[in-house]
Design a protein around this motif. Sequence first.
Motif, PDB file in Angstrom:
ATOM      1  N   LEU A 169       0.649  -1.398  -0.006  1.00  0.00           N
ATOM      2  CA  LEU A 169       0.192  -0.099  -0.298  1.00  0.00           C
ATOM      3  C   LEU A 169       0.886   1.187   0.438  1.00  0.00           C
ATOM      4  CD1 LEU A 169      -2.378  -1.124   2.692  1.00  0.00           C
ATOM      5  CD2 LEU A 169      -3.077  -1.425   0.562  1.00  0.00           C
ATOM      6  N   TRP A 173       3.681   5.922  -2.720  1.00  0.00           N
ATOM      7  CA  TRP A 173       4.833   7.329  -1.361  1.00  0.00           C
ATOM      8  C   TRP A 173       5.620   6.893  -1.612  1.00  0.00           C
ATOM      9  CZ3 TRP A 173       5.493   6.169   3.915  1.00  0.00           C
ATOM     10  CH2 TRP A 173       5.950   7.044   4.464  1.00  0.00           C
ATOM     11  N   ASP A 193       2.230  17.041  -3.048  1.00  0.00           N
ATOM     12  CA  ASP A 193       2.678  15.650  -3.645  1.00  0.00           C
ATOM     13  C   ASP A 193       2.841  14.331  -2.766  1.00  0.00           C
ATOM     14  OD1 ASP A 193       2.439  16.920  -6.166  1.00  0.00           O
ATOM     15  OD2 ASP A 193       4.593  16.610  -6.543  1.00  0.00           O
ATOM     16  N   ARG A 196       0.318  14.279  -0.158  1.00  0.00           N
ATOM     17  CA  ARG A 196      -1.199  13.316  -0.945  1.00  0.00           C
ATOM     18  C   ARG A 196      -0.692  12.280  -0.821  1.00  0.00           C
ATOM     19  NH1 ARG A 196      -1.295  11.898  -5.667  1.00  0.00           N
ATOM     20  NH2 ARG A 196       0.259  13.624  -6.549  1.00  0.00           N
ATOM     21  N   LEU A 197       0.213  11.871  -1.778  1.00  0.00           N
ATOM     22  CA  LEU A 197       0.545   9.751  -1.550  1.00  0.00           C
ATOM     23  C   LEU A 197       0.510   9.516  -0.174  1.00  0.00           C
ATOM     24  CD1 LEU A 197       3.706  10.477  -4.673  1.00  0.00           C
ATOM     25  CD2 LEU A 197       1.498   9.332  -4.099  1.00  0.00           C
ATOM     26  N   THR A 199      -0.718  10.635   2.813  1.00  0.00           N
ATOM     27  CA  THR A 199      -2.199  10.870   3.284  1.00  0.00           C
ATOM     28  C   THR A 199      -3.198   9.353   1.929  1.00  0.00           C
ATOM     29  OG1 THR A 199      -2.703  13.122   2.711  1.00  0.00           O
ATOM     30  CG2 THR A 199      -4.741  11.266   3.390  1.00  0.00           C
ATOM     31  N   GLU A 200      -3.169   9.470   0.426  1.00  0.00           N
ATOM     32  CA  GLU A 200      -3.672   8.030   0.111  1.00  0.00           C
ATOM     33  C   GLU A 200      -3.573   6.763   0.631  1.00  0.00           C
ATOM     34  OE1 GLU A 200      -4.011  10.634  -3.395  1.00  0.00           O
ATOM     35  OE2 GLU A 200      -2.839   8.512  -3.684  1.00  0.00           O
ATOM     36  N   TYR A 201      -2.079   6.468   1.444  1.00  0.00           N
ATOM     37  CA  TYR A 201      -1.244   5.623   2.126  1.00  0.00           C
ATOM     38  C   TYR A 201      -2.228   5.327   3.534  1.00  0.00           C
ATOM     39  CZ  TYR A 201       1.694   3.820   4.827  1.00  0.00           C
ATOM     40  OH  TYR A 201       1.927   2.408   5.999  1.00  0.00           O
ATOM     41  N   ALA A 203      -4.513   6.121   3.858  1.00  0.00           N
ATOM     42  CA  ALA A 203      -6.985   6.255   3.715  1.00  0.00           C
ATOM     43  C   ALA A 203      -6.486   4.270   3.369  1.00  0.00           C
ATOM     44  CB  ALA A 203      -6.692   7.027   2.883  1.00  0.00           C
ATOM     45  N   ALA A 204      -5.476   3.617   2.517  1.00  0.00           N
ATOM     46  CA  ALA A 204      -5.990   2.821   2.027  1.00  0.00           C
ATOM     47  C   ALA A 204      -5.602   1.649   2.597  1.00  0.00           C
ATOM     48  CB  ALA A 204      -4.669   2.179   0.816  1.00  0.00           C
ATOM     49  N   ASN A 207      -8.840   1.312   4.772  1.00  0.00           N
ATOM     50  CA  ASN A 207      -9.450   0.349   4.316  1.00  0.00           C
ATOM     51  C   ASN A 207     -10.166  -1.249   5.543  1.00  0.00           C
ATOM     52  OD1 ASN A 207     -10.353  -2.376   2.547  1.00  0.00           O
ATOM     53  ND2 ASN A 207     -10.473  -0.411   1.582  1.00  0.00           N
ATOM     54  N   LEU A 221      -6.337  12.272   7.424  1.00  0.00           N
ATOM     55  CA  LEU A 221      -7.493  11.346   7.276  1.00  0.00           C
ATOM     56  C   LEU A 221      -9.307  11.836   8.061  1.00  0.00           C
ATOM     57  CD1 LEU A 221      -6.761   7.724   7.804  1.00  0.00           C
ATOM     58  CD2 LEU A 221      -5.952   9.205   6.265  1.00  0.00           C
TER      59      LEU A 221
END
Length: 496
Positions: A169, A173, A193, A196-197, A199-201, A203-204, A207, A221
């Motif tokens: 995951l 990033w 950047d 953002r990356l 934060t996406e990590y 969020a994943a 899950n 988050l």
Amino acid sequence: MALILSNLIEQARLAARSVVEYGEALINPTVRLGITGLSRAGKTVFITALVHGLVRNGRFPVFEALSEGRIARARLTPQPDDAVPRFDYESHVRDLAVDRVWPESTRQISELRLVIAYQSRSGAMRELVLDMVDYPGEWLLDLPLLGKTFEAWSAETLEMSGRGPRARLAAPWRAHLATLDVRGPADESAAIDAARLFTEYLAACRNERYAMSLLPPGRFLMPGDLAGSPALTFAPLDVARDATPPGGSLWAMMRRRYEAYKDVVVRPFFRDHFARLDRQIVLIDALSAFNAGPEAVSELQDAFRSLLDCFEIGRRTFLSALLRPRADRILFAATKADHLHHTNHDRLEAILRRMVERAIARADVAGAAVDVIALSAVRATREAEVRRGGATLPCILGVPAPGEHSGSGNRKDSKIFDGKTEVAVFPGELPDDPDTLFAPGAAPFRGLTAAGDEETDFRFVRFRPPPLETTGDGVPALPHIRLDRALQFLIGDRLI
Ligand SMILES: Nc1nc2c(ncn2[C@@H]2O[C@H](COP(=O)(O)OP(=O)(O)OP(=O)(O)O)[C@@H](O)[C@H]2O)c(=O)[nH]1
Ligand SMILES: [Mg+2]
């Protein structure tokens, strides 16, 4: 707390406020109840169900003040802090009891004050003020950051992102991170950047398939009113733990923002809401971790270990009440026990006890009363024995939330539930001996993280909230499991 409020002014401010509050509490006895829990642990549902039960005289046989008929009235009154929004009790009750949907994830902090008028055992009429705070669970994990430098946090975050299911995951990033020149000039677009990356990590990882718990910084988050602010535009860097950044570098900028995040966001949150609790209930959604797998269970345990270090828990003395408030009772509660047949509630409690023992072994909780319980603030299921192939399975009955499905979404016979039909589910049996879960290197069960939807050992479906049931004296109440036992432990001794 000495570690966290290292700043002397903070300590002095806290002590001054504590003296004032101590004086007020002599006139109006008050319990500040901390409802602690990671995101989706069940905080909002717990507060709503607790208040609903108290103001409407719900079915709480184990809560002595109520079952002995000594509670005259419980009513909501204006909260103490004008700057904090009020907990939207009415709309949460409407969600649960009328629309039969769960409340949405909490996005902002809010507060609620309940005044309980009761008759003491000696016959005198008295009042107890109960203050509660609700907040997004993501923010909780910021507290351990207070004791960490940017470099230490970066090193830990990087190390963790290479482990188990996180590694995959984190790849996008980490790939970006490898391109950064940390000693080069501060570069805003690189920082944007990276944030953002990162934060996406996070969020994943959150899950439900992974259900990871350690996801700070919490505002990434759940940003609240800080979305897009520079205080959130930073990310960990690959730097040595004990090094210092060159002036004007990307590293120096990230470090400055991390410190600003701690000063502006985390420290006030800690000071205003956690540094002055009288009692704590720690809500733990162990079942979602079981759904995901052994990695998630182990991370949940780590999260609580690092959180307990941040709380002041211990015997209450005159001096501690005056100068350093501490919680003298703490209840660890595994929530959503209604997802299991009651034959498994004791097992859930035993597993939680085992997790807690490890966490409190390190924390200083000397003299505090500690208990562990499996509860369900709102009981969404009933129980049934279902015969299948000669065996009897202990099942639960409930109406799955619309959109939940009976198996792998890819399978032909998989069924999407309509949110109206009641079904029986065999959720799986928790292990009898909690040690099998925590043995080093053990992979004692299969969860969603590593296995296909059909191969997991546990299956917890999200059920809709139940219809109200009517108590003996005709009052409609929300069904629950052991909410009354939790109340008795948390405030029962203050109502005698
Ligand atoms: N069956 C059942 N589900 C529950 C119960 N409490 C919470 N849940 C489920 O857990 C979800 C999260 O509960 P919340 O009370 O919103 O959790 P929270 O701790 O406030 O979460 P955040 O606001 O995201 O920090 C709900 O949407 C329900 O699906 C319960 O007592 N029984
Ligand atoms: Mg909430």
